[in-house]
Write a protein that holds these residues in place. Sequence first.
Motif, mmCIF file in Angstrom:
data_model
loop_
_atom_site.group_PDB
_atom_site.id
_atom_site.type_symbol
_atom_site.label_atom_id
_atom_site.label_comp_id
_atom_site.label_asym_id
_atom_site.label_seq_id
_atom_site.Cartn_x
_atom_site.Cartn_y
_atom_site.Cartn_z
ATOM 1 N N THR A 183 -46.330 97.169 79.824
ATOM 2 C CA THR A 183 -46.305 97.653 81.212
ATOM 3 C C THR A 183 -46.254 96.552 82.271
ATOM 4 O O THR A 183 -45.383 96.594 83.135
ATOM 5 N N HIS A 243 -52.635 97.196 86.070
ATOM 6 C CA HIS A 243 -52.561 96.863 87.498
ATOM 7 C C HIS A 243 -53.860 96.211 87.973
ATOM 8 O O HIS A 243 -54.768 96.882 88.459
ATOM 9 N N HIS A 256 -48.499 104.065 92.068
ATOM 10 C CA HIS A 256 -48.612 102.672 92.514
ATOM 11 C C HIS A 256 -49.055 102.552 93.965
ATOM 12 O O HIS A 256 -48.537 103.233 94.839
ATOM 13 N N HIS A 301 -42.821 96.603 84.847
ATOM 14 C CA HIS A 301 -43.245 95.760 85.969
ATOM 15 C C HIS A 301 -42.948 94.290 85.700
ATOM 16 O O HIS A 301 -42.737 93.895 84.547
ATOM 17 N N HIS A 327 -53.761 104.930 86.954
ATOM 18 C CA HIS A 327 -52.770 103.907 86.593
ATOM 19 C C HIS A 327 -52.953 102.608 87.375
ATOM 20 O O HIS A 327 -52.638 101.536 86.883
#
Length: 491
Positions: free
Chosen positions: A122, A168, A284, A476, A219
Amino acid sequence: MPFPATPDWSGLNMPIGQEVSIKGLTASEGKIPADVVGAFFRAVPDPQFPPFMLPDTALSDDGMVCRILFNANGTVDYDIKYVETARYKAEKAAGERLFGRYRNPFTDKPQVAGVERTVSNTTPVWHAGRLIMTKEDGPGTLVDPHTLETIGEYDFGGTLRSKTMTAHVRVDPETQEMFVFGYEASGLCEPTMAYWYTDSAGKMVREQWFDVPHCSMLHDFVITKNYAIFPLQPTTADLERLKAGGPHWVHHQDMDNLIAIMPRYGDVSEMRWFRGPKGVSSFHYMNAFEDGEGRIHFDHHATDTIAFPFIQADSGINVPPQALGGGFQRWTIDLNGTSDEVSVEMLGPPGDMPRIAKADEGRPYQRGWYCSMNPQPMGPPVMGGVVGAMFSALLRKDFVTGAISGYNLPPAHGMSETVHVVASEPGHEGWLVSIVDHETAPNQFAHAIWIWNAGDLPAGPVAKVPVPTRLRPQVHGWWVPMADYQAAKAG
Ligand code: V55
Ligand code: FE
């Protein structure tokens, strides 16, 4: 090896399955700005083997780590390698797929019971000279940034207790501390979360756990100078459903968003909870900041329902990507107010893959960029990526003037998330770098690196560097300046 003829593995998403190294690429148009010297890391899902259970999703494809190295002499080197997770190694040895449905170990072949399932596909997280490939369902995987060889599972020097790590993370621009969380921290479908942060050298400072009302997808998260904010989505997991062979996630249109906020150096006992609109889904977050009057603002791309087609199908929802309502929104909570509800302000058209200058993280900021769809499409979007359709426009939002400006790709072109590169010239907004895919004929693709002046998107790309090999879309990316890249140690 035949892959199912579904959007996850056809067209631009056709698996490539090759480790590639190409040195000395050059610009075919324009000139690479002198500021753009460093490593653009990308996480690229690309499966070794086809699934043995359908439906399945590209979200479970093995991770590859890709490095696009912009050399000081203006040439560019392209390298991509598999992330050698425990799952990758087990399947490679067996010569076939052993793991079943997305995040459902009860569908795996018996010989891999207990083997870590994460595919680290990811985000290539860079912190303190380390490259950590991540996926939210498991631990990160440490990779040597120079050789792209996998070193192994990353547990923060033996200190991390959480079984999962988000893809993230947030890095404070002043302190260089890294703020991280994991959900399903104690195990599959468990309503437990971990929150931790490290010092600027990546050393664990404090890990804390807290319980959440339900096992919710989370996420991404955001920090401000003083707070950490955890947005729990109305998308939930259930162990009994998994045991019956069912899907990990079901989206609930009638369930509130829940926003947990705590002082970022504080104790989880100080956590407060706020409620956002029902059924809305966000993946996001662009940024968050405090306004000095007790209000916390956070900017993100929200859709009226979950965007992923496979989760929609498992939730009895059917809204195609082009019909999703929502947009770029600012949600605000008032720590001094009496209401536990967030207020919602519209900021711009729908899109995703937000990007800011790293120096703006968690602070009031003037500008941010994101990928979107051309409002006057010149033909259908290029299909591909984990959500199904590639982006066809790049936007710049100015939060001071309110203005939005942008660039629309030519027909039959699609783009992935950008990375931002700081400019040396004072006042210059820097550069945005992305891979652009061109469908030159049905199922024929040409790929190039495009670079824009972040302060003047309508002028179009300032350079294009063709990459003469098939590229699968990334999830990403992360930009690492050359000095940081060269100074990095492997372990
Ligand atoms: C996302 C991506 C994932 C995943 C869950 O972009 C959510 C959202 C590429 O893996 O496993
Ligand atoms: Fe993401």
